[in-house]
Design a protein around this motif. Structure first.
Motif: not given
Length: 609
Positions: A513-542
């Motif tokens: 809840e302390a960080d939710i004020t910084y987020l807006r739809p349309g912002q970009k980011g990257r997701f690092a699944p544990t199973g990808l061994a350091g790989g990341t996947v780009p995403f967009v907040v919807t």
């Protein structure tokens, strides 16, 4: 008494005057010569100005004490009026007193007094003329003495200014105090000079000559501080041996001298506009000499010159701003001066670190725990209460629509089905018999029982057809593993499996809840699944949901994001990892301290009224 009629040995007297080594010998030789050259002279006296504007005899003729009241009387008249006085002695009418002033520039420095026997008016005129010319020799001695005194004062002033310059060239109070002690020790030939600073009417030893460190709790330090307190309490300069008699209390000075085997001790208060700043204590060992008045005067002059500067430095030391300014100046000299390369290297490193911390070049990201889930997710539930007979798939398996996942035990159903079939056949025979006999009441009753049995049979057949649990759609099993539950009972409606499509995912972030004020739809980011061994996947907040949850004891908000179209095919629903949403660029210091700042804001908001 000597007779003026006797011939005088002028050569011897001139030689005696020329070889005189001090002012007293010169005055005696001059008076001897003057009386020898004056006819009828029976006594002579030279009176000169001494200390504190008082007059005292400097020479007499003949040698030895003179007790001639008339001589003293005419001398006083001349010193008072500044004019020559000629007056007969009333007790001895044959004796005439002649007093001639030693004066120049409107100031009287003394007088020459002669007693002449049998003086007449004709004889007085050449005597006065002789005195007029002869007084010039005495004036030369006076002027020489004044020149020597002026030279001494100039030398003392230069030495005092040198001490002041030595004190002023240091920034800190402690360094200035040590410099003052060292300079005074050299100028006054002291074995040790100490300086004590005054705080709340108490003197504390602050510096000693010839050393930057000393033991503040030693017996010597306590004795010096006691001597300083003694001078501070009386507000005057104290010295031993003392020239003031018993008028001043010097017990602690004597104690300090005795404890150190010293020849002389003096303590000089340092006053700034009447307020005590400190006390200077001077010490000379057994090989030295007592402090002369000129030594004490020099020490007092130095104390007066340095008092304001020392007070200013002491005030700066007691205030945080002054200490900070001094440290800043020291740092600036170390950084920009010609020496101390290590300080310069550290300064450059500190500047780089400061730029790294304060310049907004770092990428600010909000981190959160995240997991992959299918956009569409179907469940395979238990159709009726029973027992697990077989398990054909488990979570993580890729299945096709209609594929067998598990089988329920149908043995009880088969028995119930056989029993229901037999019951339906029996009721059908009974119904036909009643129909053939035209027994209407039995016919209605048997018909109802037959329909009930048929309905029960259809229910059993329906359950038998649902004993195989099938995949509702093609995809991957995201949950469900009944291989360990074979033979265990399950209830109707219990979800055994969940299936999600393989090519339709979304990322679900659990943002604090302390960080939710910084987020807006349309912002970009990257997701690092544990199973990808350091790989990341780009995403967009919807979507940012207002639904909250609890994770690891913290309140979180559900945030949904769409994966990029080029996501790897190895991704599977249920994968967990860390997601970071890119916000903007901030300074590293702001990023690293935002948690602390948020906590402090809440803390002060809670407790400040």
């Amino acid at each position: 008494m000597p007779s003026t009629s006797e011939p005088a040995d002028d050569a011897r007297l001139w030689a005696s005057m020329a070889s005189a080594r001090d002012a007293g010998a010169f005055c005696r030789a001059w008076l001897d010569l003057q009386c020898a050259r004056t006819p009828g002279a029976i006594a002579g006296l030279v009176v000169l100005e001494g200390e504190e504007n008082s007059f005292a005899p400097a020479a007499s003729w003949p040698a030895g004490p003179q007790d001639i009241p008339h001589l003293r009387k005419v001398a006083e008249q001349t010193l008072t009026s500044g004019q020559a006085v000629v007056e007969n002695d009333p007790d001895h009418p044959a004796h005439t007193g002649i007093a001639y002033p030693i004066a120049a520039g409107g100031r009287t420095y003394g007088a020459v007094v002669l007693v002449i026997a049998g003086a007449t008016a004709e004889r007085l005129q050449p005597i006065l003329r002789e005195l007029h010319w002869g007084v010039g020799w005495i004036l030369s001695i006076v002027w020489q003495h004044q020149a020597n005194e002026q030279a001494d004062r100039n030398a003392a002033s230069i030495a005092a200014l040198d001490v002041l310059a030595a004190v002023e060239e240091h920034e800190s109070f402690d360094e200035s105090a040590v410099s003052l002690c060292n300079a005074l020790a050299v100028a006054l030939e002291c074995s040790r000079v100490s300086f004590g600073k005054v705080y709340k009417d108490k003197v504390t030893l602050a510096a000693m000559s010839h050393g930057a460190w000393f033991r503040k709790k030693s017996d010597t330090a306590e004795a010096i501080e006691a001597a300083m307190d003694e001078a501070l309490d009386q507000g005057v300069t104290l010295s031993v041996p003392s020239s003031e008699g018993n008028r001043l209390i010097t017990l602690q000075q004597v104690r300090l001298a005795a404890s150190g085997g010293l020849m002389a001790v003096a303590s000089v208060p340092v006053l700034d506009r009447g307020l005590p700043v400190g006390v200077i204590t001077l010490e000379r060992d057994a090989d030295g000499a007592p402090f002369a008045p000129r030594d004490l005067l020099f020490a007092q002059s130095v104390a007066s010159l340095t008092a304001q500067l020392l007070a200013f430095k002491l005030r700066e030391e007691r205030w945080f701003g002054g200490r900070a300014r001094r440290h800043m100046m020291d740092g600036a000299r170390a950084l920009f001066g010609p020496r101390r390369p290590l300080a310069k290297a550290l300064g450059v490193a500190a500047l780089v670190l400061l730029l790294f911390l304060l310049v907004p070049l770092a990428q600010f990201r909000v981190s959160a725990d995240a997991a992959l889930e299918g956009r569409v997710q179907r469940a395979a539930a238990v159709p009726f209460s029973g027992f697990i007979a077989q398990s054909h798939a488990r979570a993580g398996d890729v299945v096709k629509q209609g594929q067998l996942l598990a089988t329920l035990d149908d043995r009880d159903l088969q028995i119930d089905h056989a029993r229901s079939v037999s019951e339906v056949q029996q009721l059908d025979r009974e119904y036909r018999e009643s129909l053939a006999k035209h027994e209407r009441s039995n016919m209605n009753l048997d018909g109802a029982k037959l329909r009930q049995a048929e309905a029960q049979l259809r229910l059993i057949e329906y359950k038998l057809a649902r004993t195989n649990i099938l995949a509702p759609l093609s995809g991957v099993l995201v949950s469900g593993d009944v291989s360990q539950l074979v033979g265990t009972p399950v209830k109707e409606g219990e979800i055994l499996f969940e299936v999600a499509p393989l090519d339709d995912f979304r990322v679900v972030l659990h943002v604090e809840e302390a960080d939710i004020t910084y987020l807006r739809p349309g912002q970009k980011g990257r997701f690092a699944p544990t199973g990808l061994a350091g790989g990341t996947v780009p995403f967009v907040v919807t979507r940012i949901s207002s639904v909250t949850g609890t994770q690891d004891g913290k309140n979180t908000f559900r945030v949904e994001a769409e994966l990029d179209s080029g996501a790897p095919r190895t991704l599977r629903p249920g994968m967990e990892g860390i997601a970071k949403v890119t916000i903007d660029r901030r300074s590293n210091l702001w990023i690293w301290t935002r948690g602390l700042r948020n906590w402090l804001q809440l803390f002060f908001w809670k407790w400040i009224p």
